[in-house]
Design a protein around this motif. Structure first.
Motif, short mmCIF file in Angstrom:
data_model
loop_
_atom_site.label_atom_id
_atom_site.label_comp_id
_atom_site.label_asym_id
_atom_site.label_seq_id
_atom_site.Cartn_x
_atom_site.Cartn_y
_atom_site.Cartn_z
N UNK A 8 0.56 -12.84 2.22
CA UNK A 8 0.63 -11.48 1.70
C UNK A 8 -0.73 -10.81 1.71
N UNK A 9 -1.49 -11.08 2.79
CA UNK A 9 -2.71 -10.33 3.03
C UNK A 9 -2.38 -9.08 3.83
N UNK A 10 -3.36 -8.55 4.53
CA UNK A 10 -3.15 -7.32 5.32
C UNK A 10 -2.01 -7.49 6.31
N UNK A 11 -2.06 -8.54 7.12
CA UNK A 11 -1.05 -8.74 8.15
C UNK A 11 0.33 -8.95 7.55
N UNK A 12 0.41 -9.76 6.49
CA UNK A 12 1.70 -10.03 5.88
C UNK A 12 2.32 -8.80 5.25
N UNK A 13 1.52 -8.00 4.55
CA UNK A 13 2.05 -6.82 3.89
C UNK A 13 2.55 -5.78 4.90
N UNK A 14 1.77 -5.53 5.94
CA UNK A 14 2.20 -4.52 6.90
C UNK A 14 3.35 -5.02 7.76
N UNK A 15 3.41 -6.33 8.00
CA UNK A 15 4.55 -6.89 8.73
C UNK A 15 5.82 -6.75 7.90
N UNK A 16 5.73 -7.06 6.61
CA UNK A 16 6.89 -6.90 5.74
C UNK A 16 7.36 -5.46 5.72
N UNK A 17 6.42 -4.52 5.69
CA UNK A 17 6.78 -3.10 5.68
C UNK A 17 7.50 -2.70 6.97
N UNK A 18 6.95 -3.07 8.11
CA UNK A 18 7.57 -2.68 9.39
C UNK A 18 8.95 -3.33 9.56
N UNK A 19 9.08 -4.57 9.10
CA UNK A 19 10.39 -5.23 9.15
C UNK A 19 11.39 -4.53 8.24
N UNK A 20 10.93 -4.14 7.07
CA UNK A 20 11.79 -3.45 6.12
C UNK A 20 12.25 -2.10 6.68
N UNK A 21 11.34 -1.39 7.32
CA UNK A 21 11.68 -0.11 7.93
C UNK A 21 12.80 -0.26 8.95
N UNK A 22 12.79 -1.38 9.67
CA UNK A 22 13.81 -1.63 10.70
C UNK A 22 15.09 -2.26 10.14
#
Length: 419
Positions: A8-22
């Motif tokens: 849940x660092x930078x990569x994890x947080x933004x990956x979770x966001x982009x996955x959630x958007x989709x």
């Protein structure tokens, strides 16, 4: 799809966001009890100063005074600026202190809702391919590895180091210069951290800055000033440091290694991806396993603008999982990977630098964008990236305190401050 995100660092947080958007169902596993990964500063350090023994202590690699080495308008996620309109503040400096970055990330997690998807204090010990992916026995359709690569220090094997009587420390465990006051110190590693820490330490100590960039510098006897630049270390001779050009720095009190970190995935049981000389082998577009695109690694490239590049990688993968575009078939992915490796080898790039993008990052992000039907990198971003690089080369000591003309439409330039 049900997707696990590890970290849940930078990569994890933004990956979770982009996955959630989709529209994917996301679970983020974070071993610590805090969001933000390496941006969580602590004064605590490991009892092993070189960081070479396994440790249960969780801490970042930040030093107390660190300010980012990129302007904040470049660093921001797409659609989430580093000012009042997004997760930052207009009155923050252009190159903010690391504490401001953590504030920005926490606001991003709150405003996007991805903080609710994170299981804090939940380390992952085993990821295996079975009926889908099993993450410590829990089934998922896909896995994103976002555990970062700034936690296991990389220290070169130098003859005589074991018998060096002084202090040997990796930058991972450096926090403040006070302990080095009045000392004779060698900083090894001529990248960003080496330059920053040499400048900070030179205020209190006699500093020799050692690295490959200084192979052709004049002899030490002809140099003056608070920092003397010299070639890499060849070996240690008691308390003396012997350089590759044969020069000797006598009676050294301390050595600070600014020599980077290892890529490590101790939880991953897969033959499809392996780590060579700090190169993660077997990836298509430096993101997904060639053999199975449901396994992704977000955030491997370095010498980049990390936040937007990680977001582009995450968006590309999230859209591929959602069927928004079709990845090449297995044979074509294998062929593409082999071609990329052959190109890098033909250009004389060492394996440990295969993930280093530097100027190639703009083209890399645009290729991902074109493939997943996203927009290209904006012109203002490219212009500011170039202006920043030129400014940092011309004024390496104080580029953070010098004004830049370019920027996004909402940036407000203020004088630097740590407050």
């Amino acid at each position: 799809m049900r997707v696990a995100v590890i970290g849940a660092g930078v990569a994890g947080l933004v990956t979770a966001h982009e996955l959630d958007v989709e529209g994917h169902r996301v679970t983020v596993f974070e071993k610590s009890r805090l969001l933000g990964g390496l941006w969580n500063y602590t004064d605590a350090v490991e009892d092993d100063p070189l960081g070479q023994r396994p440790s249960r202590r969780i801490h970042g690699s930040l030093y107390a005074s660190m300010r980012v080495n990129l302007p904040r308008d470049l660093m921001a996620f797409d659609g989430y600026t580093f000012d009042d309109a997004g997760g930052g503040r207009d009155d923050w400096p252009r190159y903010p202190h690391h504490s401001r970055v953590l504030e920005y990330l926490r606001r991003f997690a709150t405003d996007t809702g991805v903080g609710d998807l994170v299981r804090l204090g939940d380390p992952v010990s085993n990821v295996v391919r079975g009926d889908g992916w099993l993450v410590d026995g829990e089934r998922f359709d896909a896995v994103a590895v976002c555990n970062g690569h700034f936690s296991e220090p990389r220290v070169p094997e130098l003859p005589g180091l074991a018998d060096f009587p002084g202090v040997a420390l990796h930058s991972h465990n450096y926090r403040r210069p006070d302990a080095f006051a009045g000392k004779r110190l060698v900083v090894l590693g001529s990248s960003v951290s080496g330059g920053d820490l040499s400048s900070e330490l030179a205020q209190v100590a006699e500093v020799f800055f050692s690295g490959r960039l200084f192979e052709n510098r004049p002899p030490l006897s002809e140099q003056a000033g608070p920092i003397r630049r010299c070639p890499p270390i060849a070996h240690f001779d008691g308390s003396d440091v012997v350089l590759t050009n044969g020069e000797r720095i006598r009676e050294v009190d301390a050595i600070l290694f600014c020599t980077g970190y290892w890529y490590r995935f101790p939880f991953l049981a897969s033959d499809w991806v392996s780590v060579g000389d700090n190169w993660v082998k077997g990836l298509y577009r430096q993101v997904v396993a060639v053999e199975d695109s449901s396994l992704a690694f977000i955030g491997l490239p370095f010498r980049i603008v990390p936040f937007p590049l990680f977001q582009r990688q995450a968006r590309w993968w999230a859209r591929s999982l959602a069927g928004r575009f079709t990845l090449p078939d297995l044979d074509d992915r294998r062929r593409d990977h082999c071609d990329e490796v052959a190109r890098l080898r033909s250009e004389g790039v060492a394996e440990r630098h295969f993930h280093r993008l530097e100027d190639a990052q703009i083209g890399y992000m645009n290729r991902l964008a074109e493939q997943c039907h996203d927009g290209p990198v904006p012109d203002w971003f490219v212009a500011l990236w170039r202006e920043h690089n030129a400014n940092a080369r011309r004024h390496p000591k104080d580029y953070r305190d010098r004004p830049l003309q370019g920027g996004g439409p909402t940036i407000v330039v203020v004088s630097p401050s740590l407050n």
